[in-house]
Design a protein around this motif. Structure first.
Motif, mmCIF file in Angstrom:
data_model
loop_
_atom_site.group_PDB
_atom_site.id
_atom_site.type_symbol
_atom_site.label_atom_id
_atom_site.label_comp_id
_atom_site.label_asym_id
_atom_site.label_seq_id
_atom_site.Cartn_x
_atom_site.Cartn_y
_atom_site.Cartn_z
ATOM 1 N N TRP A 117 0.845 -1.205 0.000
ATOM 2 C CA TRP A 117 0.000 0.000 0.000
ATOM 3 C C TRP A 117 0.880 1.255 0.000
ATOM 4 N N ASP A 118 1.914 1.249 0.797
ATOM 5 C CA ASP A 118 2.818 2.404 0.852
ATOM 6 C C ASP A 118 3.489 2.665 -0.495
ATOM 7 N N MET A 119 3.737 1.597 -1.240
ATOM 8 C CA MET A 119 4.319 1.787 -2.570
ATOM 9 C C MET A 119 3.308 2.440 -3.502
ATOM 10 N N ASN A 120 2.103 1.889 -3.510
ATOM 11 C CA ASN A 120 1.067 2.402 -4.398
ATOM 12 C C ASN A 120 -0.293 1.911 -3.917
ATOM 13 N N PRO A 121 -1.071 2.782 -3.270
ATOM 14 C CA PRO A 121 -2.357 2.337 -2.720
ATOM 15 C C PRO A 121 -3.361 1.917 -3.789
ATOM 16 N N ALA A 122 -3.063 2.190 -5.047
ATOM 17 C CA ALA A 122 -3.997 1.819 -6.117
ATOM 18 C C ALA A 122 -3.517 0.616 -6.921
ATOM 19 N N VAL A 123 -2.444 -0.019 -6.478
ATOM 20 C CA VAL A 123 -1.920 -1.185 -7.209
ATOM 21 C C VAL A 123 -2.995 -2.282 -7.275
ATOM 22 N N ARG A 124 -3.038 -3.015 -8.371
ATOM 23 C CA ARG A 124 -4.029 -4.097 -8.480
ATOM 24 C C ARG A 124 -3.392 -5.422 -8.072
ATOM 25 N N LEU A 125 -4.150 -6.184 -7.322
ATOM 26 C CA LEU A 125 -3.613 -7.424 -6.754
ATOM 27 C C LEU A 125 -4.334 -8.623 -7.340
ATOM 28 N N LEU A 126 -3.565 -9.617 -7.698
ATOM 29 C CA LEU A 126 -4.141 -10.863 -8.214
ATOM 30 C C LEU A 126 -3.811 -11.975 -7.231
ATOM 31 N N LEU A 127 -4.833 -12.699 -6.836
ATOM 32 C CA LEU A 127 -4.651 -13.813 -5.908
ATOM 33 C C LEU A 127 -5.184 -15.069 -6.574
ATOM 34 N N ILE A 128 -4.288 -15.994 -6.868
ATOM 35 C CA ILE A 128 -4.735 -17.247 -7.503
ATOM 36 C C ILE A 128 -4.799 -18.329 -6.437
ATOM 37 N N VAL A 129 -5.982 -18.883 -6.270
ATOM 38 C CA VAL A 129 -6.188 -19.892 -5.225
ATOM 39 C C VAL A 129 -6.490 -21.247 -5.855
ATOM 40 N N ARG A 130 -6.313 -22.246 -5.046
ATOM 41 C CA ARG A 130 -6.478 -23.619 -5.512
ATOM 42 C C ARG A 130 -7.003 -24.427 -4.338
ATOM 43 N N ASP A 131 -7.637 -25.539 -4.588
ATOM 44 C CA ASP A 131 -8.113 -26.373 -3.493
ATOM 45 C C ASP A 131 -7.021 -26.451 -2.418
ATOM 46 N N PRO A 132 -7.325 -26.009 -1.196
ATOM 47 C CA PRO A 132 -6.279 -25.920 -0.175
ATOM 48 C C PRO A 132 -5.628 -27.250 0.195
ATOM 49 N N ALA A 133 -6.379 -28.344 0.077
ATOM 50 C CA ALA A 133 -5.793 -29.661 0.378
ATOM 51 C C ALA A 133 -4.788 -30.025 -0.721
ATOM 52 N N GLU A 134 -5.192 -29.794 -1.944
ATOM 53 C CA GLU A 134 -4.333 -30.060 -3.100
ATOM 54 C C GLU A 134 -3.084 -29.168 -3.034
ATOM 55 N N ARG A 135 -3.302 -27.922 -2.650
ATOM 56 C CA ARG A 135 -2.184 -26.974 -2.533
ATOM 57 C C ARG A 135 -1.187 -27.440 -1.489
ATOM 58 N N LEU A 136 -1.728 -27.943 -0.360
ATOM 59 C CA LEU A 136 -0.861 -28.431 0.720
ATOM 60 C C LEU A 136 0.010 -29.592 0.225
ATOM 61 N N VAL A 137 -0.588 -30.502 -0.503
ATOM 62 C CA VAL A 137 0.174 -31.659 -0.991
ATOM 63 C C VAL A 137 1.226 -31.193 -2.007
ATOM 64 N N SER A 138 0.857 -30.231 -2.826
ATOM 65 C CA SER A 138 1.799 -29.681 -3.801
ATOM 66 C C SER A 138 2.967 -28.993 -3.081
ATOM 67 N N ASP A 139 2.645 -28.273 -2.033
ATOM 68 C CA ASP A 139 3.639 -27.568 -1.212
ATOM 69 C C ASP A 139 4.613 -28.585 -0.605
ATOM 70 N N TYR A 140 4.026 -29.655 -0.009
ATOM 71 C CA TYR A 140 4.866 -30.704 0.576
ATOM 72 C C TYR A 140 5.759 -31.324 -0.500
ATOM 73 N N THR A 141 5.174 -31.595 -1.663
ATOM 74 C CA THR A 141 5.913 -32.254 -2.747
ATOM 75 C C THR A 141 7.103 -31.399 -3.173
#
Ligand SMILES: Nc1ncnc2c1ncn2[C@@H]1O[C@H](COP(=O)(O)OS(=O)(=O)O)[C@@H](OP(=O)(O)O)[C@H]1O
Length: 293
Positions: free
Chosen positions: A120-144
């Motif tokens: 926000w301090d850099m640019n309060p109008a910056v656009r943010l993209l958040l890509i989400v995925r099934d959290p269980a699947e994400r956890l296994v991918s993270d572990y892998t």
């Protein structure tokens, strides 16, 4: 939302970090030729780790008005980088023409508590993209991924179930589990940014059929629609969509789309049950739901 193509044009230095150079030198380009300059990002992919952030970045890069930072920058979440100031951050960005949008991705931003205010301090109008995925699947991918790193460094590793379960119950302290509690991390971003400034991309949908997710992202970024279905083809060897642009064919590297470490049906069931409530909280926050386990 203001036009953000030029990233640094929205007086980005509300509170410059201690070691940054003067506001004027940090917000203007470090060097320029042929009217190209390095500019602060107008959009950032903030996470989630293993959500498909690389695929999203590469796919956005198909757009002629988008240039991306090739490597993860880790500016806002790594103190050593942050201390170097915005001039350093800008120097990590690609050269762009006026009107082009600079995008960077660092999945570590999403779960790091100090990051939202800094962005926000850099640019309060910056656009943010958040890509989400099934959290269980994400956890296994993270572990892998962690397992893969440890194996290549010849370090010992624990089986997933040993980390995930303690006396048959879900171990709340497991880091990869914490990183899948999207509502906790998003709550911190929403203390700083309005929801309208955060575009949620469905990472599972991006795997199945990337084009519709890219069209929505173009719209969010106020980009003219330039990415087409013909930019994608399903590569049966890779088992994922790959990119086609100006006769070039590009698949993501072998670290994306690895076979996942096995998890027993019983443990997966426990995990899915555990995520039910946190997922519901996340759906309420973003005003939409996902068909996660
Ligand atoms: N088109 C295409 N090609 C290959 N891989 C794809 C694609 N689209 C999404 N994905 C998924 O991206 C997952 C990796 O996510 P990230 O890039 O965010 O990982 S990282 O946090 O940067 O390490 C990666 O996760 P895993 O399958 O668990 O390896 C992929 O499923």
């Amino acid at each position: 939302l203001r036009d953000l193509r030029s990233g640094g044009s929205v007086s980005p230095l509300h509170s410059p970090p201690p070691s940054s150079s003067s506001p004027s030198s940090a917000s203007s380009s470090s060097s320029s030729y042929n009217a190209t300059q390095q500019r602060l990002p107008g959009a950032i992919i903030i996470g989630v780790r293993k959500g498909g952030t690389r695929a999203l970045l590469e796919m956005l890069n198909l757009h002629p008005d988008v240039e991306v930072a090739k490597a993860e920058v880790h500016y806002f979440n790594v103190e050593e980088h942050f201390r170097r100031g915005l001039a350093w951050y800008r120097a990590q960005m690609p050269f762009t023409l006026p009107g082009q949008l600079t995008v960077e991705k660092t999945p570590g931003y999403f779960a790091a508590p100090q990051v939202p205010v800094r962005v926000w301090d850099m640019n309060p109008a910056v656009r943010l993209l958040l890509i989400v995925r099934d959290p269980a699947e994400r956890l296994v991918s993270d572990y892998t991924q962690v397992l893969h790193n440890r194996l290549t460094q010849h370090k010992p590793y624990q089986p997933l179930e040993e980390l995930l379960l303690h006396k048959g119950h879900i171990n709340h302290g497991y880091k990869a589990l914490q990183r899948s509690l999207y509502h906790l991390h998003l709550a911190r971003w929403l203390e700083v940014f309005p929801l309208e400034q955060i575009h949620v991309v469905d990472g599972d949908a991006l795997i199945r059929d990337p084009f519709p997710e890219l069209r929505k992202a173009e719209r969010f970024l106020d980009l003219p629609p330039r990415i087409n279905p013909s930019n994608f083809y399903f590569n049966t060897t890779k088992g994922f969509y790959c990119l086609l642009s100006a006769g070039h064919d590009k698949c993501l590297d072998e670290s994306k789309g690895r076979p996942h470490a096995p998890l027993s049906t019983q443990a997966l069931k426990k995990l899915c049950r555990f995520f039910r409530k946190p997922n519901k909280r996340f759906f309420e926050m973003v005003g939409r739901s996902f068909s996660w386990c």
